[in-house]
Structures are given as C-alpha cells and as structure tokens.
Design a protein around this motif. Structure first.
Motif, PDB file in Angstrom:
ATOM      1  N   THR A 104       0.848  -1.190   0.000  1.00  0.00           N
ATOM      2  CA  THR A 104       0.000   0.000   0.000  1.00  0.00           C
ATOM      3  C   THR A 104       0.890   1.249   0.000  1.00  0.00           C
ATOM      4  OG1 THR A 104      -0.114  -0.124   2.409  1.00  0.00           O
ATOM      5  CG2 THR A 104      -1.889  -1.180   1.173  1.00  0.00           C
ATOM      6  N   PRO A 105       0.309   2.433  -0.219  1.00  0.00           N
ATOM      7  CA  PRO A 105       1.136   3.637  -0.377  1.00  0.00           C
ATOM      8  C   PRO A 105       2.075   3.896   0.796  1.00  0.00           C
ATOM      9  CG  PRO A 105      -1.076   4.078  -1.155  1.00  0.00           C
ATOM     10  CD  PRO A 105      -1.118   2.722  -0.509  1.00  0.00           C
ATOM     11  N   GLN A 106       3.302   4.254   0.449  1.00  0.00           N
ATOM     12  CA  GLN A 106       4.325   4.567   1.449  1.00  0.00           C
ATOM     13  C   GLN A 106       5.291   5.584   0.858  1.00  0.00           C
ATOM     14  OE1 GLN A 106       7.621   1.124   1.035  1.00  0.00           O
ATOM     15  NE2 GLN A 106       5.610   0.376   1.655  1.00  0.00           N
ATOM     16  N   TRP A 107       6.005   6.252   1.759  1.00  0.00           N
ATOM     17  CA  TRP A 107       7.005   7.215   1.307  1.00  0.00           C
ATOM     18  C   TRP A 107       8.237   6.500   0.771  1.00  0.00           C
ATOM     19  CZ3 TRP A 107       5.747  11.916   0.302  1.00  0.00           C
ATOM     20  CH2 TRP A 107       4.748  12.561   1.043  1.00  0.00           C
ATOM     21  N   GLN A 108       8.934   7.188  -0.129  1.00  0.00           N
ATOM     22  CA  GLN A 108      10.182   6.685  -0.710  1.00  0.00           C
ATOM     23  C   GLN A 108      10.004   5.273  -1.284  1.00  0.00           C
ATOM     24  OE1 GLN A 108      12.698   8.736  -1.008  1.00  0.00           O
ATOM     25  NE2 GLN A 108      11.859  10.358   0.280  1.00  0.00           N
ATOM     26  N   ALA A 109       8.926   5.097  -2.038  1.00  0.00           N
ATOM     27  CA  ALA A 109       8.582   3.767  -2.547  1.00  0.00           C
ATOM     28  C   ALA A 109       9.265   3.420  -3.869  1.00  0.00           C
ATOM     29  CB  ALA A 109       7.069   3.654  -2.722  1.00  0.00           C
ATOM     30  N   ALA A 110       9.900   4.385  -4.510  1.00  0.00           N
ATOM     31  CA  ALA A 110      10.454   4.138  -5.846  1.00  0.00           C
ATOM     32  C   ALA A 110      11.413   2.949  -5.894  1.00  0.00           C
ATOM     33  CB  ALA A 110      11.126   5.394  -6.390  1.00  0.00           C
ATOM     34  N   PRO A 111      12.393   2.830  -4.985  1.00  0.00           N
ATOM     35  CA  PRO A 111      13.300   1.677  -5.071  1.00  0.00           C
ATOM     36  C   PRO A 111      12.570   0.341  -4.979  1.00  0.00           C
ATOM     37  CG  PRO A 111      14.226   3.353  -3.635  1.00  0.00           C
ATOM     38  CD  PRO A 111      12.805   3.767  -3.912  1.00  0.00           C
ATOM     39  N   ARG A 112      11.561   0.276  -4.144  1.00  0.00           N
ATOM     40  CA  ARG A 112      10.827  -0.974  -4.000  1.00  0.00           C
ATOM     41  C   ARG A 112      10.021  -1.290  -5.263  1.00  0.00           C
ATOM     42  NH1 ARG A 112       6.856  -2.647   1.082  1.00  0.00           N
ATOM     43  NH2 ARG A 112       6.458  -4.793   0.365  1.00  0.00           N
ATOM     44  N   ILE A 113       9.386  -0.279  -5.839  1.00  0.00           N
ATOM     45  CA  ILE A 113       8.628  -0.493  -7.074  1.00  0.00           C
ATOM     46  C   ILE A 113       9.560  -0.942  -8.191  1.00  0.00           C
ATOM     47  CG2 ILE A 113       7.252   0.622  -8.874  1.00  0.00           C
ATOM     48  CD1 ILE A 113       6.155   2.481  -6.688  1.00  0.00           C
TER      49      ILE A 113
END
Length: 234
Positions: free
Chosen positions: A94-103
C-alpha cells in the motif's frame, strides 16, 4: 481525445490542480501479463516490459520523493489455485514514502505471464486507497485489454458513484488493435487502438494517455501521477 506526451513535457502552472501537487496517495497498477513480453509484430521490436522498466527508472525516483506510492501487479502466477491465467492480482504494498526503489525492484524482477484481470486490479487498488473515505489516485499502466471477464466501464460507474474524489488515470502503452500486421504487410491500425479501460479515466475525471515510446511513457507517468511541479524542477 488522446494525449501524446514527449519526454520533458510540462503542464503550464495554471493547469496544475491540487492532485497534481502530489498531495494524495497513489496506487500504480502495473500490467504484468504475458502480452508485456510479446514482440515481433505491429512495430513492437522488443518486449514492452523492457521499455516500461526504463521509463519507470527515469520517472519514479523524483515522484517517489514527493508522493506516497503503492503497487499492484497483475498477471504472473495466475495458475495457482486453478484459476488459469486470471487468478493473480497481487497487492505488493500500500502507499508509502520513498517507494520508488521498492517499485523498481518489483518490476525489474517481474516475469510477464498470465492473462489480464485489469478490472479486478483497479478495484483492489481503489480499496487499498480507501476510496470511499478519502481522495486518491490510481494509475493503470496497461497494453490494452481485459481478458478475464471484468467490466471496466461498470467498475468506472461504481467508483464515480461511491468514491470520495478518486481519480483513475489510464496509460495505454503500445496498445494494439485486434488485427495484427507483420512488418511489411501494409496498413497497421495501432494508432487507432485504445484500451477498453479508457472509460475508467473518462468516468472518474482522469486522463487516458497513449504512449508508444519510452519518452512518451515517461511523460505519461509524470503527468498522471500528478507531479507536474517535479517536472518543472528537473
């Protein structure tokens, strides 16, 4: 009307709405079905997934610093449980901060497979945003079709009626018509094709954006994820 966006496209500041300032949580719904690995006809010279990965690497790091992002992937693993290729809509987070590396890690490891339950995937993304109680944004990245019996337009009507300012944007990436054309066979109708999911955008006040190149997909991600101000600062 379709929207085609070049790399670096920036909306005029007067057109930037509250949602485009990245103040709402967003869910990316990513097409991981088998068609994302197709190549060899209708001007698809390499699998869509390769180009989509490059576009995400170019656009998401800046967006992920300004907005909470979540991810759903549909397609791979759909054979588990006897559901054939339609059995997997996977809420990765679900939405979280600084998610780009995980995506980026999730999409880089993705092996496209299965069919296309895009209606169910968008519905699950909307639920992850608690769409009946608060505003949110869903961005669907798809190569076009619903192949699992879902009705995108029925879902669109439901989300428009029940949602608390939910906006669904649809990026149609290298969408192709039903008639394939091998190289040199003459007329190719891909410029006339659009995703059946377009009504999700039309009914919720979102945008349907056609993208054919990596640059256009980067522009589409920047605009639909609502980070026009980031584009101004790049």
């Amino acid at each position: 009307m379709r929207i085609w966006l070049p790399l670096g496209f920036i909306l005029p500041f007067s057109m930037v709405s509250a949602s485009e300032l990245c103040t709402e949580d967003a869910m990316i719904v990513f097409d991981g079905s088998g068609s994302m690995a197709e190549m060899g006809f209708n001007d698809i010279n390499e699998p869509r997934i390769f180009e989509a990965r490059r576009a995400l690497h170019h656009s998401l790091p800046a967006i992920g610093q300004a907005r909470r992002l979540g991810l759903i992937i549909y397609g791979p693993g759909g054979g588990v449980g006897g559901d054939g290729g339609c059995g997997n809509v996977d809420l990765r987070f679900t939405p979280q901060w600084q998610a780009a590396p995980r995506i980026l890690d999730e999409v880089d490891r993705l092996e496209p497979d299965g069919d296309t339950p895009l209606t169910e995937a968008v519905e699950e993304a909307s639920k992850a945003l608690n769409y009946k109680e608060k505003p949110g944004v869903v961005v669907l990245v798809t190569d076009g079709k619903e192949t699992c019996g879902g009705s995108p337009c029925e879902l669109a009507a439901q989300l428009a009626a029940e949602g608390h300012d939910l906006t669904v944007h649809v990026i149609g990436y290298k969408v192709r018509g039903d008639q394939f054309a091998w190289e040199g066979e003459g007329h190719n109708d891909y410029r006339q094709a659009s995703s059946v999911a377009r009504c999700l955008a039309d009914r919720t006040g979102g945008q349907y954006v056609s993208a054919e190149t990596v640059d256009e997909l980067v522009g589409a991600l920047r605009v639909t994820l609502g980070c026009s101000v980031i584009g101004r600062l790049d």
